[in-house]
Write an enzyme that holds these catalytic residues in place. Structure first.
Site, mmCIF file in Angstrom:
data_model
loop_
_atom_site.group_PDB
_atom_site.id
_atom_site.type_symbol
_atom_site.label_atom_id
_atom_site.label_comp_id
_atom_site.label_asym_id
_atom_site.label_seq_id
_atom_site.Cartn_x
_atom_site.Cartn_y
_atom_site.Cartn_z
ATOM 1 N N THR A 160 0.529 -1.366 0.214
ATOM 2 C CA THR A 160 -0.018 -0.172 -0.161
ATOM 3 C C THR A 160 0.903 1.708 0.152
ATOM 4 O O THR A 160 0.656 2.103 -0.082
ATOM 5 C CB THR A 160 -0.966 -0.426 1.636
ATOM 6 O OG1 THR A 160 -1.666 -1.442 0.929
ATOM 7 C CG2 THR A 160 -1.191 1.608 1.308
ATOM 8 N N GLU A 161 1.609 0.985 0.603
ATOM 9 C CA GLU A 161 2.962 2.629 0.796
ATOM 10 C C GLU A 161 3.383 2.701 -0.150
ATOM 11 O O GLU A 161 3.516 4.053 -1.018
ATOM 12 C CB GLU A 161 3.845 1.913 2.036
ATOM 13 C CG GLU A 161 4.923 3.347 1.936
ATOM 14 C CD GLU A 161 6.047 2.880 3.594
ATOM 15 O OE1 GLU A 161 6.782 4.040 3.814
ATOM 16 O OE2 GLU A 161 5.513 2.103 4.029
ATOM 17 N N GLY A 162 3.671 1.690 -1.372
ATOM 18 C CA GLY A 162 4.069 1.580 -2.739
ATOM 19 C C GLY A 162 4.083 2.777 -3.379
ATOM 20 O O GLY A 162 3.806 3.223 -4.744
ATOM 21 N N THR A 165 2.998 5.741 -3.204
ATOM 22 C CA THR A 165 4.797 6.446 -3.933
ATOM 23 C C THR A 165 4.678 6.534 -4.989
ATOM 24 O O THR A 165 4.363 7.721 -5.942
ATOM 25 C CB THR A 165 6.203 5.935 -3.301
ATOM 26 O OG1 THR A 165 5.506 5.965 -1.835
ATOM 27 C CG2 THR A 165 6.958 6.336 -4.387
#
Length: 204
Positions: A160-162, A165
């Site tokens: 999810t963080e990727g 980004t």
């Protein structure tokens, strides 16, 4: 490209993904102040930063109000749990700062959200769960709107963080929905690195 702009866009995109669940157009008596604010705490590996945003009544635009950071990150306290009272004091400072930036009449109508990333994700689960529990307890008495059943405090998955980004980078570069020009996103942090691209061949 300005890295601060990219980071801001990542935060904004995160807010867009959660804001429809957390905020409603409300009017606070007796001043008729429109209370479309949200406080988002980005709990990274080395610091926690509180972002205050104002959201348009139709949810089509998000305006940064201010931000403030405190060190160290939550992962430090997961590994040093005797110092959790210091973590609480640090977060209380960020809460007090946020209250200064938002009209008093709107505090109880303003959702507060914390999303932790790689630093806390890499800690042993019992230690990270203890930190998350303490944050929830603190937010429940913060004076802001908080419901622990709405996942307002949680640890983000690396995937999810990727994705955020990638969306942040391509939004800043105005490359979204332009397959021939979309950029690969590479991001490094103290405890996390990711390289993200959209494999459109997979979805044809």
């Amino acid at each position: 490209t300005n890295m601060k702009s990219i980071h801001t866009n990542i935060c904004v995109l995160l807010i867009v993904s959660i804001v429809t669940s957390y905020i409603k157009n409300v009017t606070c008596a007796p001043t008729a102040t429109v209370c479309n604010y949200i406080v988002v705490m980005d709990a990274g590996s080395s610091k926690t930063r509180a972002h205050i945003y104002r959201i348009s009544p139709d949810l089509t635009s998000i305006t940064p109000v201010d931000d403030k950071k405190k060190k160290p990150g939550l992962s430090y306290y997961a590994g040093n749990q005797t110092e959790i009272p210091k973590m609480q004091n640090s977060l209380k400072e960020l809460i007090a700062f946020s209250k200064e930036k938002i009209p008093t009449a709107c505090h109880k109508k303003t959702n507060i959200v914390l999303k932790a990333t790689a630093g806390l994700r890499q800690q042993p689960k019992p230690a990270s769960a203890k930190v998350i529990k303490e944050v929830k307890n603190l937010f429940s008495t913060s004076g802001f709107k908080f419901n622990e059943n709405k996942d307002q405090v949680s640890i983000m998955e690396g995937s999810t963080e990727g994705v955020y980004t990638w969306l942040g980078v391509n939004a800043v570069l105005k490359k979204l929905n332009k397959p021939a020009n979309e950029q690969v996103a590479f991001r490094t942090g103290r405890s996390f690195a990711s390289i993200v691209f959209c494999n459109r061949q997979k979805y044809k």
